[in-house]
Design a protein around this motif. Structure first.
Motif, PDB file in Angstrom:
ATOM      1  N   PRO A   6       1.272  46.553  70.604  1.00  0.00           N
ATOM      2  CA  PRO A   6       1.779  47.457  69.707  1.00  0.00           C
ATOM      3  C   PRO A   6       1.241  47.773  68.436  1.00  0.00           C
ATOM      4  O   PRO A   6       1.060  48.815  67.823  1.00  0.00           O
ATOM      5  CB  PRO A   6       3.403  47.399  69.881  1.00  0.00           C
ATOM      6  N   ALA A   7       1.240  46.592  67.764  1.00  0.00           N
ATOM      7  CA  ALA A   7       0.722  46.519  66.381  1.00  0.00           C
ATOM      8  C   ALA A   7      -0.770  47.076  66.228  1.00  0.00           C
ATOM      9  O   ALA A   7      -0.959  47.828  65.264  1.00  0.00           O
ATOM     10  CB  ALA A   7       0.708  45.035  65.743  1.00  0.00           C
ATOM     11  N   ALA A   8      -1.625  46.788  67.169  1.00  0.00           N
ATOM     12  CA  ALA A   8      -2.820  47.247  67.190  1.00  0.00           C
ATOM     13  C   ALA A   8      -2.939  48.821  67.398  1.00  0.00           C
ATOM     14  O   ALA A   8      -3.747  49.410  66.713  1.00  0.00           O
ATOM     15  CB  ALA A   8      -3.740  46.458  68.212  1.00  0.00           C
ATOM     16  N   LEU A   9      -2.016  49.036  68.264  1.00  0.00           N
ATOM     17  CA  LEU A   9      -2.056  50.554  68.530  1.00  0.00           C
ATOM     18  C   LEU A   9      -1.618  51.341  67.322  1.00  0.00           C
ATOM     19  O   LEU A   9      -1.988  52.322  66.802  1.00  0.00           O
ATOM     20  CB  LEU A   9      -1.043  50.937  69.739  1.00  0.00           C
ATOM     21  N   GLU A  10      -0.613  50.836  66.506  1.00  0.00           N
ATOM     22  CA  GLU A  10       0.046  51.390  65.306  1.00  0.00           C
ATOM     23  C   GLU A  10      -1.233  51.616  64.293  1.00  0.00           C
ATOM     24  O   GLU A  10      -1.238  52.784  63.837  1.00  0.00           O
ATOM     25  CB  GLU A  10       0.985  50.620  64.805  1.00  0.00           C
ATOM     26  N   PRO A  43      -1.562  60.600  60.059  1.00  0.00           N
ATOM     27  CA  PRO A  43      -0.643  61.331  59.862  1.00  0.00           C
ATOM     28  C   PRO A  43      -0.520  62.528  60.773  1.00  0.00           C
ATOM     29  O   PRO A  43       0.536  63.161  60.974  1.00  0.00           O
ATOM     30  CB  PRO A  43      -0.794  61.715  58.468  1.00  0.00           C
ATOM     31  N   ASN A  44      -1.608  62.963  61.491  1.00  0.00           N
ATOM     32  CA  ASN A  44      -1.464  64.242  62.378  1.00  0.00           C
ATOM     33  C   ASN A  44      -1.489  63.699  63.754  1.00  0.00           C
ATOM     34  O   ASN A  44      -1.602  64.554  64.863  1.00  0.00           O
ATOM     35  CB  ASN A  44      -2.807  64.756  62.011  1.00  0.00           C
ATOM     36  N   THR A  45      -1.204  62.529  64.179  1.00  0.00           N
ATOM     37  CA  THR A  45      -1.054  62.183  65.567  1.00  0.00           C
ATOM     38  C   THR A  45       0.205  62.635  66.008  1.00  0.00           C
ATOM     39  O   THR A  45       1.276  62.408  65.683  1.00  0.00           O
ATOM     40  CB  THR A  45      -1.020  60.624  65.633  1.00  0.00           C
ATOM     41  N   VAL A  71       6.631  52.839  68.798  1.00  0.00           N
ATOM     42  CA  VAL A  71       5.641  52.926  67.848  1.00  0.00           C
ATOM     43  C   VAL A  71       5.338  54.508  67.369  1.00  0.00           C
ATOM     44  O   VAL A  71       5.324  55.004  66.553  1.00  0.00           O
ATOM     45  CB  VAL A  71       4.331  52.149  68.147  1.00  0.00           C
ATOM     46  N   ALA A  72       5.154  54.949  68.747  1.00  0.00           N
ATOM     47  CA  ALA A  72       4.683  56.560  68.781  1.00  0.00           C
ATOM     48  C   ALA A  72       5.948  57.303  68.091  1.00  0.00           C
ATOM     49  O   ALA A  72       5.847  58.188  67.210  1.00  0.00           O
ATOM     50  CB  ALA A  72       4.610  57.138  70.263  1.00  0.00           C
ATOM     51  N   HIS A  73       7.171  56.796  68.584  1.00  0.00           N
ATOM     52  CA  HIS A  73       8.410  57.571  67.971  1.00  0.00           C
ATOM     53  C   HIS A  73       8.411  57.347  66.539  1.00  0.00           C
ATOM     54  O   HIS A  73       8.931  58.052  65.851  1.00  0.00           O
ATOM     55  CB  HIS A  73       9.612  57.431  68.641  1.00  0.00           C
ATOM     56  N   ALA A  74       8.178  56.052  66.144  1.00  0.00           N
ATOM     57  CA  ALA A  74       8.454  55.767  64.627  1.00  0.00           C
ATOM     58  C   ALA A  74       7.458  56.946  63.776  1.00  0.00           C
ATOM     59  O   ALA A  74       7.660  57.156  62.413  1.00  0.00           O
ATOM     60  CB  ALA A  74       7.908  54.307  64.392  1.00  0.00           C
ATOM     61  N   VAL A 107       5.655  61.009  73.646  1.00  0.00           N
ATOM     62  CA  VAL A 107       5.122  59.921  74.330  1.00  0.00           C
ATOM     63  C   VAL A 107       4.959  60.787  76.016  1.00  0.00           C
ATOM     64  O   VAL A 107       5.989  61.085  76.569  1.00  0.00           O
ATOM     65  CB  VAL A 107       5.819  58.718  74.514  1.00  0.00           C
ATOM     66  N   PHE A 108       3.651  61.054  76.332  1.00  0.00           N
ATOM     67  CA  PHE A 108       3.391  61.656  77.687  1.00  0.00           C
ATOM     68  C   PHE A 108       2.916  60.509  78.479  1.00  0.00           C
ATOM     69  O   PHE A 108       2.165  59.529  78.074  1.00  0.00           O
ATOM     70  CB  PHE A 108       2.315  62.709  77.578  1.00  0.00           C
ATOM     71  N   LEU A 109       3.462  60.384  79.826  1.00  0.00           N
ATOM     72  CA  LEU A 109       2.987  59.797  80.706  1.00  0.00           C
ATOM     73  C   LEU A 109       2.550  60.370  82.209  1.00  0.00           C
ATOM     74  O   LEU A 109       3.204  61.161  82.701  1.00  0.00           O
ATOM     75  CB  LEU A 109       4.121  58.696  81.068  1.00  0.00           C
TER      76      LEU A 109
END
Ligand SMILES: Cc1ncc(COP(=O)(O)O)c(C=O)c1O
Length: 393
Positions: A138-142, A147-149, A173-176, A181-183
């Motif tokens: 998660p840290a690496a993904l972050e 800003p536009n993701t 991370v995405a919600h923060a 989140v699409f799955l």
């Protein structure tokens, strides 16, 4: 009390009192829906955008609504939209949600046509894609968020290489960062509860196990909030998305026996995956229920079962040509795209997959197997002679 999944699969979307007592909803085809008066037409028109009421063919009929209600229930969401194909269950919500100047994160192991859509149409419309290693922490993904993701796209397990993603941690991370989140939950159908793990938009190729007979093309998108339902439904209508009612009717029929077919696929798939794992020609098996698969621990934590689709990596001594020779020698495995039908299939992984973030490399050549409903004994006998061909015998 929420009914159990087996009960939901049998009962969801059925309303015999509305259909002269017939067990199943009728197959309704149609464009024009007639109204008793202009006032009645207006009233229905105002509700039809977001409610399951018949107003005009493209907005859906009882047949669509029955399947959508069932899908929402079995996924644990609130509303569902059927789409023309599994691929359009990916493209419709992405087009409905994204706009020019925005950015999307997509796993390197994503289904190939999803990648093509991002690299061509989304790019032309000014949406930028970054591909990430599906096993990133998660840290690496972050660090990849901008800003536009706006969307973190996930697919778990990944196409062909079966990496199981840590969806709850990545979703946090995405919600923060204010992203949805699409799955693509096609593989995890009935075994991964998307909305309990932080997903906002759950996507299914109903073409696979729901259809179950390799004779329909259909998709479904499930959401769990009124806000998500509104943009999804409006986008779907604006794009002219329409699913064939014939295919929806077959998908409804498929739902009634889905748990039995999935159970059979899981049992046979595991038996054959374990058989492969014990063979000297095999370096490792990419089945999420086996420790040799990336993300196996996450699978054990988050999934309640598996389907019959997995990968096999052969020892480095075998070349791509050897694997092709093995596949050509098989008599009980069809060579063709898709999965989830009653019949067994196989495809080489090498030469099929595209990757750009350095993932998907294994110690040897690989192939993907879809295990159908044939006798496991017969399939293993066929695979025995396939492995003899792999070795050039
Ligand atoms: C994971 C996944 N998602 C989506 C799709 C697309 O489904 P369809 O063939 O119905 O467009 C596929 C098809 O193979 C798939 O494997």
């Amino acid at each position: 009390m929420a009914r159990k999944i087996e009960t939901a699969l049998v009962q969801a979307g059925r309303a015999p009192v509305r259909h002269y007592g017939f067990v199943n909803p009728p197959l309704k085809r149609g464009s024009t829906v007639l109204h008793e008066s202009i006032a009645a037409k207006k009233e229905v028109g105002q509700r039809a955008a977001f409610e399951p009421v018949e107003n005009y063919g493209v907005m859906g009929s009882d047949t669509h609504f029955a399947l959508e209600a069932a899908l929402a229930e079995i996924e644990g969401g609130t509303r569902a939209q059927v789409t023309a194909s599994g691929l359009s269950a990916i493209t419709v919500p992405l087009l409905a949600y994204l706009k020019t100047g925005e950015h999307i994160l997509v796993p390197d192991s994503v289904y190939g046509p999803t990648r093509s859509f991002c690299d061509s149409l989304l790019k032309r419309f000014g949406v930028e894609t970054t591909y990430y290693d599906p096993m990133l922490t998660p840290a690496a993904l972050e660090a990849l968020f901008q800003p536009n993701t706006r969307v973190l796209f996930t697919e778990s397990p990944g196409s062909h290489t079966f990496e199981v993603q840590d969806i709850p941690a990545l979703a946090k991370v995405a919600h923060a960062h204010g992203a949805k989140v699409f799955l693509d939950n096609t593989w995890g159908l009935l075994h991964f509860a998307p909305f309990e793990h932080g997903v906002d938009v759950s996507i299914h190729a109903l073409t696979k196990y729901v259809g179950g007979h390799s004779d329909i093309i259909l998709g479904g998108v499930v959401v769990n909030s009124e806000e998500d339902w509104r943009w999804l439904r409006l986008g779907s209508l604006e794009l002219g998305n329409y699913a064939s009612p014939d295919d929806c009717w077959l998908a409804l029929r498929g739902l009634r026996t889905l748990h039995l077919r999935l159970k059979a696929a899981e049992t046979a798939g595991l038996e054959i995956a374990n058989w492969f794992a014990a063979r000297p020609e095999v370096a490792r098996v990419l089945h999420p229920a086996l420790p040799s698969c990336p993300g196996h621990e996450i699978f054990k934590r988050d999934f309640t079962g598996a389907c019959g689709l997995f990968g096999v990596v052969f020892q480095p001594a075998y070349s791509a040509e050897d694997v092709v020779r093995m596949i050509d020698a098989l008599t009980m495995f069809g060579i063709g795209a898709s999965w989830g039908g009653f019949e067994s299939l196989v495809l080489p992984t090498t030469g099929t997959i595209r990757r750009s973030a350095g993932t998907g490399r294994f110690e040897g050549e690989a192939a993907r197997f879809q295990i159908g409903l044939e006798s496991v004994e017969d399939l293993i006998a066929d695979l025995e002679q396939g492995l003899a061909a792999l070795k050039g015998k």
